[in-house]
Design a protein around this motif. Structure first.
Motif, PDB file in Angstrom:
ATOM      1  N   ASN A  12      10.369   1.093 -15.943  1.00  0.00           N
ATOM      2  CA  ASN A  12       9.883  -0.260 -15.604  1.00  0.00           C
ATOM      3  C   ASN A  12       8.971  -0.859 -16.669  1.00  0.00           C
ATOM      4  O   ASN A  12       8.934  -2.055 -16.860  1.00  0.00           O
ATOM      5  N   PRO A  37       2.495   7.722 -13.856  1.00  0.00           N
ATOM      6  CA  PRO A  37       1.258   6.944 -13.734  1.00  0.00           C
ATOM      7  C   PRO A  37       0.049   7.754 -13.231  1.00  0.00           C
ATOM      8  O   PRO A  37      -1.038   7.657 -13.820  1.00  0.00           O
ATOM      9  N   SER A  55      -1.762   2.588 -13.311  1.00  0.00           N
ATOM     10  CA  SER A  55      -1.642   1.933 -12.008  1.00  0.00           C
ATOM     11  C   SER A  55      -2.720   0.876 -11.870  1.00  0.00           C
ATOM     12  O   SER A  55      -3.887   1.143 -12.186  1.00  0.00           O
ATOM     13  N   SER A  82      12.342  -0.463  -7.265  1.00  0.00           N
ATOM     14  CA  SER A  82      11.973   0.909  -7.622  1.00  0.00           C
ATOM     15  C   SER A  82      10.673   1.353  -6.950  1.00  0.00           C
ATOM     16  O   SER A  82      10.051   2.310  -7.404  1.00  0.00           O
ATOM     17  N   SER A 105       2.268   8.283  -8.032  1.00  0.00           N
ATOM     18  CA  SER A 105       1.830   6.883  -7.914  1.00  0.00           C
ATOM     19  C   SER A 105       0.408   6.739  -7.397  1.00  0.00           C
ATOM     20  O   SER A 105      -0.128   7.638  -6.748  1.00  0.00           O
ATOM     21  N   ALA A 106      -0.196   5.609  -7.669  1.00  0.00           N
ATOM     22  CA  ALA A 106      -1.469   5.265  -7.024  1.00  0.00           C
ATOM     23  C   ALA A 106      -1.345   3.896  -6.350  1.00  0.00           C
ATOM     24  O   ALA A 106      -1.616   3.753  -5.158  1.00  0.00           O
ATOM     25  N   THR A 107      -0.888   2.882  -7.117  1.00  0.00           N
ATOM     26  CA  THR A 107      -0.796   1.527  -6.558  1.00  0.00           C
ATOM     27  C   THR A 107       0.072   1.491  -5.305  1.00  0.00           C
ATOM     28  O   THR A 107      -0.317   0.937  -4.271  1.00  0.00           O
ATOM     29  N   SER A 108       1.260   2.082  -5.422  1.00  0.00           N
ATOM     30  CA  SER A 108       2.232   1.932  -4.337  1.00  0.00           C
ATOM     31  C   SER A 108       1.829   2.700  -3.090  1.00  0.00           C
ATOM     32  O   SER A 108       2.145   2.285  -1.975  1.00  0.00           O
ATOM     33  N   GLY A 147       9.681   4.395  -9.397  1.00  0.00           N
ATOM     34  CA  GLY A 147      10.350   4.633 -10.680  1.00  0.00           C
ATOM     35  C   GLY A 147      11.787   5.114 -10.494  1.00  0.00           C
ATOM     36  O   GLY A 147      12.462   4.752  -9.524  1.00  0.00           O
ATOM     37  N   TYR A 180       1.870  -3.883 -10.164  1.00  0.00           N
ATOM     38  CA  TYR A 180       1.847  -2.425  -9.964  1.00  0.00           C
ATOM     39  C   TYR A 180       1.136  -1.712 -11.103  1.00  0.00           C
ATOM     40  O   TYR A 180       0.426  -0.740 -10.905  1.00  0.00           O
TER      41      TYR A 180
HETATM   42  C1  LIG Z   1       7.583  -0.786 -10.636  1.00  0.00           C
HETATM   43  C2  LIG Z   1       6.952   0.369 -10.686  1.00  0.00           C
HETATM   44  O1  LIG Z   1       5.630   0.278 -10.959  1.00  0.00           O
HETATM   45  C3  LIG Z   1       4.800   1.379 -11.085  1.00  0.00           C
HETATM   46  C4  LIG Z   1       4.037   1.830  -9.993  1.00  0.00           C
HETATM   47  C5  LIG Z   1       2.833   2.450 -10.174  1.00  0.00           C
HETATM   48  C6  LIG Z   1       2.057   3.009  -9.026  1.00  0.00           C
HETATM   49  O2  LIG Z   1       2.549   2.939  -7.899  1.00  0.00           O
HETATM   50  O3  LIG Z   1       0.942   3.515  -9.227  1.00  0.00           O
HETATM   51  C7  LIG Z   1       2.315   2.575 -11.463  1.00  0.00           C
HETATM   52  C8  LIG Z   1       2.969   2.122 -12.538  1.00  0.00           C
HETATM   53  C9  LIG Z   1       4.316   1.553 -12.465  1.00  0.00           C
HETATM   54  O4  LIG Z   1       5.186   2.456 -13.065  1.00  0.00           O
HETATM   55  C10 LIG Z   1       7.662   1.651 -10.479  1.00  0.00           C
HETATM   56  O5  LIG Z   1       7.167   2.733 -10.847  1.00  0.00           O
HETATM   57  O6  LIG Z   1       8.770   1.613  -9.974  1.00  0.00           O
END
Ligand SMILES: C=C(O[C@@H]1C=C(C(=O)O)C=C[C@H]1O)C(=O)O
Length: 282
Positions: A12, A37, A55, A82, A105-108, A147, A180
């Motif tokens: 991404n 991330p 993130s 993703s 992940s952290a953001t999601s 991702g 994100y």
């Molecule tokens: C779009 C995306 O964004 C991401 C999601 C992230 C997170 O959730 O911490 C961090 C960076 C990005 O890679 C993905 O990973 O699909």
């Protein structure tokens, strides 16, 4: 001390890195560190990485130590494709059920918790796991992947599994973009490495425009080689992502952090400080 640069190893963020002249940058002793991330977030907080795609949530947790590269991000207005919740039940039926969260992940992870608590009104149990679609769903009602792990999960198109796109849910509920990942730099590195950071800022901004200008086609050749899939899928995927960080993106992020704060997923509201804002229009 040379500059350590974190590069999210999911596709991404590739448009921001694809046309960077890495050889030229590495001649200064700098190195690129490809990682998921969550690992980049940790290393950057410890000071082992100076500049990174990280993130946006991690930026929020450490905002007093970081500045943002202007107008660069990984964001969407709606569907992302993703960041997916794969669930054996409808989302409204996840109260008291168990959700496996990707450790990458952290953001999601926080986005999912915010959406479920604030907008859907359910309280599941969460467990963090190494991303693996089969293992996660073998023992849990749902799993969150990001991702390529999410993309490849989506390609399975399994009947009986509901697939929710968190970017789409966020946009439906707030009408705001979701960011994100951001490009953040440690304030202690700015003092040391201003010219090199400016060079990287310019090259990333140019890489963003250049990949977009040919509809991401040259970059997609490389992605197909590494990940397979259909060229049309990747074209649609990258066209759906927005790589800017405008006032509206910041508004979306502020809303996200307010909700994260309201539900105690973050201890304080972040401050937004930018590196070299004057170059944002390039
Ligand atoms: C779009 C995306 O964004 C991401 C999601 C992230 C997170 O959730 O911490 C961090 C960076 C990005 O890679 C993905 O990973 O699909």
């Amino acid at each position: 001390m040379a500059l350590n640069i974190g590069e999210i190893k999911y596709t991404n963020i590739l448009p921001l890195f694809f046309y960077i002249n890495k050889k030229e940058i590495e001649k200064t002793g700098a190195q690129f560190i490809p990682q998921v991330p969550a690992e980049l977030n940790r290393r950057m907080a410890r000071g082992e990485i100076d500049l990174g795609g990280i993130s946006s949530f991690s930026f929020g947790e450490n905002s007093h130590q970081y500045s943002l590269f202007p107008n660069l991000s990984v964001s969407t207005y709606g569907k992302v494709g993703s960041i997916l919740l794969f669930s054996k039940r409808k989302i409204e039926e996840l109260d008291g059920k168990s959700i496996a969260l990707t450790s990458s992940s952290a953001t999601s992870v926080v986005l999912l918790k915010v959406i479920l608590k604030e907008f859907i009104g359910v309280n599941p149990d969460y467990i963090t796991m190494t991303p693996d679609y089969d293992e996660m769903l073998a023992s849990h009602d749902a799993c969150l992947l990001i991702g390529e792990d999410a993309i490849k999960g989506g390609w399975r198109q399994e009947k009986d599994i509901y697939v929710y796109d968190l970017g789409e849910l966020w946009y439906e509920k707030t009408g705001l973009p979701m960011t994100y990942a951001v490009m953040a730099v440690r304030n202690d590195a700015i003092k040391r490495e201003t010219p090199l950071l400016e060079k990287l800022q310019i090259q990333m901004t140019e890489s963003k425009s250049r990949t977009k200008a040919d509809g991401y086609q040259e970059m997609i050749e490389a992605v197909l080689h590494e990940h397979g899939g259909e060229s049309a899928f990747w074209t649609n995927y990258f066209r759906g992502i927005n790589y800017d960080l405008s006032e509206n993106h910041v508004k979306g992020l502020k809303r996200y952090f307010e909700l994260a704060y309201k539900h105690s997923f973050i201890q304080s509201l972040p401050e937004f400080t930018f590196f070299n804002y004057s170059l944002q229009g390039i």
